[in-house]
Design a protein around this motif. Sequence first.
Motif, PDB file in Angstrom:
ATOM      1  N   LEU A  77      -5.740 -12.938   3.035  1.00 51.80           N
ATOM      2  CA  LEU A  77      -5.143 -13.987   2.195  1.00 51.80           C
ATOM      3  C   LEU A  77      -6.098 -15.162   2.030  1.00 51.80           C
ATOM      4  CD1 LEU A  77      -1.436 -13.992   3.430  1.00 51.80           C
ATOM      5  CD2 LEU A  77      -2.239 -13.414   1.131  1.00 51.80           C
ATOM      6  N   LYS A  78      -6.832 -15.501   3.093  1.00 48.37           N
ATOM      7  CA  LYS A  78      -7.810 -16.598   3.001  1.00 48.37           C
ATOM      8  C   LYS A  78      -8.917 -16.255   2.008  1.00 48.37           C
ATOM      9  CE  LYS A  78      -7.170 -18.413   7.638  1.00 48.37           C
ATOM     10  NZ  LYS A  78      -7.703 -18.468   8.998  1.00 48.37           N
ATOM     11  N   MET A  79      -9.284 -14.998   1.959  1.00 45.34           N
ATOM     12  CA  MET A  79     -10.372 -14.580   1.077  1.00 45.34           C
ATOM     13  C   MET A  79      -9.923 -14.447  -0.384  1.00 45.34           C
ATOM     14  SD  MET A  79     -12.140 -11.715   3.547  1.00 45.34           S
ATOM     15  CE  MET A  79     -13.150 -11.028   2.259  1.00 45.34           C
ATOM     16  N   TYR A  80      -8.704 -13.940  -0.612  1.00 50.02           N
ATOM     17  CA  TYR A  80      -8.294 -13.587  -1.970  1.00 50.02           C
ATOM     18  C   TYR A  80      -7.034 -14.294  -2.465  1.00 50.02           C
ATOM     19  CZ  TYR A  80     -11.662  -9.849  -1.350  1.00 50.02           C
ATOM     20  OH  TYR A  80     -12.807  -9.140  -1.121  1.00 50.02           O
ATOM     21  N   GLY A  81      -6.502 -15.202  -1.672  1.00 48.28           N
ATOM     22  CA  GLY A  81      -5.291 -15.893  -2.102  1.00 48.28           C
ATOM     23  C   GLY A  81      -4.110 -14.941  -2.178  1.00 48.28           C
ATOM     24  N   LYS A  82      -3.224 -15.202  -3.114  1.00 47.05           N
ATOM     25  CA  LYS A  82      -1.974 -14.437  -3.253  1.00 47.05           C
ATOM     26  C   LYS A  82      -2.221 -12.929  -3.401  1.00 47.05           C
ATOM     27  CE  LYS A  82       1.822 -14.251  -6.467  1.00 47.05           C
ATOM     28  NZ  LYS A  82       2.430 -14.842  -7.622  1.00 47.05           N
ATOM     29  N   ARG A  83      -3.293 -12.544  -4.084  1.00 44.99           N
ATOM     30  CA  ARG A  83      -3.606 -11.114  -4.264  1.00 44.99           C
ATOM     31  C   ARG A  83      -3.958 -10.438  -2.937  1.00 44.99           C
ATOM     32  NH1 ARG A  83      -2.148  -8.278  -8.397  1.00 44.99           N
ATOM     33  NH2 ARG A  83      -3.922  -6.914  -8.182  1.00 44.99           N
ATOM     34  N   GLY A  84      -4.296 -11.245  -1.931  1.00 43.12           N
ATOM     35  CA  GLY A  84      -4.627 -10.703  -0.621  1.00 43.12           C
ATOM     36  C   GLY A  84      -3.492  -9.912  -0.006  1.00 43.12           C
ATOM     37  N   ASP A  85      -2.254 -10.248  -0.361  1.00 44.56           N
ATOM     38  CA  ASP A  85      -1.091  -9.478   0.109  1.00 44.56           C
ATOM     39  C   ASP A  85      -1.258  -8.003  -0.257  1.00 44.56           C
ATOM     40  OD1 ASP A  85       0.887 -10.557   1.648  1.00 44.56           O
ATOM     41  OD2 ASP A  85       2.163 -11.150  -0.015  1.00 44.56           O
ATOM     42  N   LEU A  86      -1.538  -7.771  -1.531  1.00 43.89           N
ATOM     43  CA  LEU A  86      -1.719  -6.411  -2.026  1.00 43.89           C
ATOM     44  C   LEU A  86      -2.992  -5.786  -1.465  1.00 43.89           C
ATOM     45  CD1 LEU A  86      -1.048  -4.047  -3.964  1.00 43.89           C
ATOM     46  CD2 LEU A  86      -2.322  -5.297  -5.724  1.00 43.89           C
ATOM     47  N   TYR A  87      -4.099  -6.530  -1.489  1.00 47.94           N
ATOM     48  CA  TYR A  87      -5.376  -5.982  -1.046  1.00 47.94           C
ATOM     49  C   TYR A  87      -5.345  -5.567   0.425  1.00 47.94           C
ATOM     50  CZ  TYR A  87      -7.229  -8.065  -5.364  1.00 47.94           C
ATOM     51  OH  TYR A  87      -7.463  -8.412  -6.661  1.00 47.94           O
ATOM     52  N   SER A  88      -4.656  -6.340   1.255  1.00 48.04           N
ATOM     53  CA  SER A  88      -4.626  -6.017   2.683  1.00 48.04           C
ATOM     54  C   SER A  88      -3.863  -4.712   2.930  1.00 48.04           C
ATOM     55  CB  SER A  88      -4.018  -7.169   3.483  1.00 48.04           C
ATOM     56  OG  SER A  88      -2.673  -7.374   3.130  1.00 48.04           O
ATOM     57  N   ILE A  89      -2.803  -4.485   2.172  1.00 46.55           N
ATOM     58  CA  ILE A  89      -2.050  -3.233   2.316  1.00 46.55           C
ATOM     59  C   ILE A  89      -2.869  -2.069   1.765  1.00 46.55           C
ATOM     60  CG2 ILE A  89       0.019  -1.993   1.552  1.00 46.55           C
ATOM     61  CD1 ILE A  89       1.464  -4.750   1.713  1.00 46.55           C
ATOM     62  N   GLN A  90      -3.544  -2.302   0.636  1.00 45.38           N
ATOM     63  CA  GLN A  90      -4.396  -1.253   0.073  1.00 45.38           C
ATOM     64  C   GLN A  90      -5.503  -0.877   1.056  1.00 45.38           C
ATOM     65  OE1 GLN A  90      -5.615  -3.094  -3.613  1.00 45.38           O
ATOM     66  NE2 GLN A  90      -4.070  -1.984  -4.789  1.00 45.38           N
ATOM     67  N   ASP A  91      -6.102  -1.857   1.717  1.00 43.80           N
ATOM     68  CA  ASP A  91      -7.146  -1.570   2.714  1.00 43.80           C
ATOM     69  C   ASP A  91      -6.627  -0.634   3.797  1.00 43.80           C
ATOM     70  OD1 ASP A  91      -9.316  -2.888   1.664  1.00 43.80           O
ATOM     71  OD2 ASP A  91      -9.144  -4.644   2.964  1.00 43.80           O
ATOM     72  N   CYS A  92      -5.422  -0.905   4.284  1.00 42.27           N
ATOM     73  CA  CYS A  92      -4.839  -0.044   5.324  1.00 42.27           C
ATOM     74  C   CYS A  92      -4.581   1.359   4.787  1.00 42.27           C
ATOM     75  CB  CYS A  92      -3.539  -0.658   5.848  1.00 42.27           C
ATOM     76  SG  CYS A  92      -3.787  -2.155   6.813  1.00 42.27           S
ATOM     77  N   ALA A  93      -4.117   1.444   3.556  1.00 39.79           N
ATOM     78  CA  ALA A  93      -3.851   2.752   2.946  1.00 39.79           C
ATOM     79  C   ALA A  93      -5.151   3.542   2.780  1.00 39.79           C
ATOM     80  CB  ALA A  93      -3.146   2.579   1.599  1.00 39.79           C
ATOM     81  N   PHE A  94      -6.215   2.870   2.301  1.00 36.73           N
ATOM     82  CA  PHE A  94      -7.496   3.552   2.121  1.00 36.73           C
ATOM     83  C   PHE A  94      -8.074   3.999   3.460  1.00 36.73           C
ATOM     84  CE2 PHE A  94      -8.142   0.671  -1.804  1.00 36.73           C
ATOM     85  CZ  PHE A  94      -7.356   1.502  -2.592  1.00 36.73           C
ATOM     86  N   ALA A  95      -7.998   3.138   4.453  1.00 32.02           N
ATOM     87  CA  ALA A  95      -8.506   3.493   5.781  1.00 32.02           C
ATOM     88  C   ALA A  95      -7.750   4.700   6.328  1.00 32.02           C
ATOM     89  CB  ALA A  95      -8.386   2.307   6.736  1.00 32.02           C
ATOM     90  N   SER A  96      -6.426   4.704   6.143  1.00 33.20           N
ATOM     91  CA  SER A  96      -5.603   5.822   6.615  1.00 33.20           C
ATOM     92  C   SER A  96      -5.969   7.116   5.901  1.00 33.20           C
ATOM     93  CB  SER A  96      -4.122   5.525   6.388  1.00 33.20           C
ATOM     94  OG  SER A  96      -3.743   4.384   7.097  1.00 33.20           O
ATOM     95  N   GLN A  97      -6.110   7.028   4.584  1.00 34.11           N
ATOM     96  CA  GLN A  97      -6.461   8.218   3.812  1.00 34.11           C
ATOM     97  C   GLN A  97      -7.819   8.770   4.244  1.00 34.11           C
ATOM     98  OE1 GLN A  97      -7.378   7.560  -0.321  1.00 34.11           O
ATOM     99  NE2 GLN A  97      -6.929   9.677  -0.854  1.00 34.11           N
ATOM    100  N   ASN A  98      -8.812   7.905   4.384  1.00 39.99           N
ATOM    101  CA  ASN A  98     -10.139   8.364   4.799  1.00 39.99           C
ATOM    102  C   ASN A  98     -10.105   8.971   6.188  1.00 39.99           C
ATOM    103  OD1 ASN A  98     -11.251   7.594   2.380  1.00 39.99           O
ATOM    104  ND2 ASN A  98     -11.989   5.628   3.142  1.00 39.99           N
ATOM    105  N   LEU A  99      -9.374   8.340   7.099  1.00 42.26           N
ATOM    106  CA  LEU A  99      -9.250   8.868   8.450  1.00 42.26           C
ATOM    107  C   LEU A  99      -8.615  10.251   8.431  1.00 42.26           C
ATOM    108  CD1 LEU A  99      -9.282   7.819  11.622  1.00 42.26           C
ATOM    109  CD2 LEU A  99      -6.835   7.963  11.215  1.00 42.26           C
ATOM    110  N   MET A 100      -7.527  10.397   7.651  1.00 44.63           N
ATOM    111  CA  MET A 100      -6.814  11.675   7.603  1.00 44.63           C
ATOM    112  C   MET A 100      -7.649  12.768   6.937  1.00 44.63           C
ATOM    113  SD  MET A 100      -2.984  10.244   6.856  1.00 44.63           S
ATOM    114  CE  MET A 100      -2.171  11.833   7.007  1.00 44.63           C
ATOM    115  N   LEU A 101      -8.364  12.434   5.865  1.00 48.64           N
ATOM    116  CA  LEU A 101      -9.216  13.426   5.200  1.00 48.64           C
ATOM    117  C   LEU A 101     -10.338  13.883   6.128  1.00 48.64           C
ATOM    118  CD1 LEU A 101      -9.453  11.905   1.614  1.00 48.64           C
ATOM    119  CD2 LEU A 101      -8.350  14.074   2.250  1.00 48.64           C
ATOM    120  N   THR A 102     -10.938  12.944   6.826  1.00 44.38           N
ATOM    121  CA  THR A 102     -12.013  13.293   7.750  1.00 44.38           C
ATOM    122  C   THR A 102     -11.479  14.131   8.905  1.00 44.38           C
ATOM    123  OG1 THR A 102     -13.220  11.286   7.157  1.00 44.38           O
ATOM    124  CG2 THR A 102     -13.857  12.370   9.208  1.00 44.38           C
ATOM    125  N   ALA A 103     -10.349  13.733   9.460  1.00 39.75           N
ATOM    126  CA  ALA A 103      -9.746  14.507  10.555  1.00 39.75           C
ATOM    127  C   ALA A 103      -9.418  15.928  10.094  1.00 39.75           C
ATOM    128  CB  ALA A 103      -8.490  13.800  11.062  1.00 39.75           C
TER     129      ALA A 103
END
Length: 176
Positions: A77-103
Amino acid sequence: LNAFTANETTSFWFKLPSEHIFAGLDIIIDMLNNPTFNPEKFDKEKKNEICRASLRQYWMNSAPIIIVICNDKEKVLKMYGKRGDLYSIQDCAFASQNLMLTATSLGLGTCIVGAFDEKAIQRILKLPDSIIPEIIIPIGYPDREIKKKVYRDPLETVTHFDEYVKRKRYYGFFPL
């Protein structure tokens, strides 16, 4: 790669250019699969508490590893303001997807667990209030090979070019 340990947890993190993310995940998964520490020293009760906080999904106890993907929303949120709400959740989703694909590419089974008591997970893992658990991923070797095909709507009913066109949908279990 960096890590820290507390009485009850060991955490790893790394910062890599995006073109090396899979190599980083491969290293983390290898560390988890081939540890130089005794897995018997892990607190089995903590794992059980995570299962209980995940709406009593005790099947997760059979996975040797349970990873909790957390969100440092305040930082984003400090980096992106209000859009940070969405970006932070997207980051977790991308990290999860990459982890699962690699596993999965390494022959491991994974599953997303989204049903859990966030506050209970924070308490169990002693997370500060600013760190929010978003996704839980048990990882292990599957008991059997899954051969059942999951029904999906035909691609042409969910794909649109230039503009949205209402089409007849064939809703299966996942309307994707």
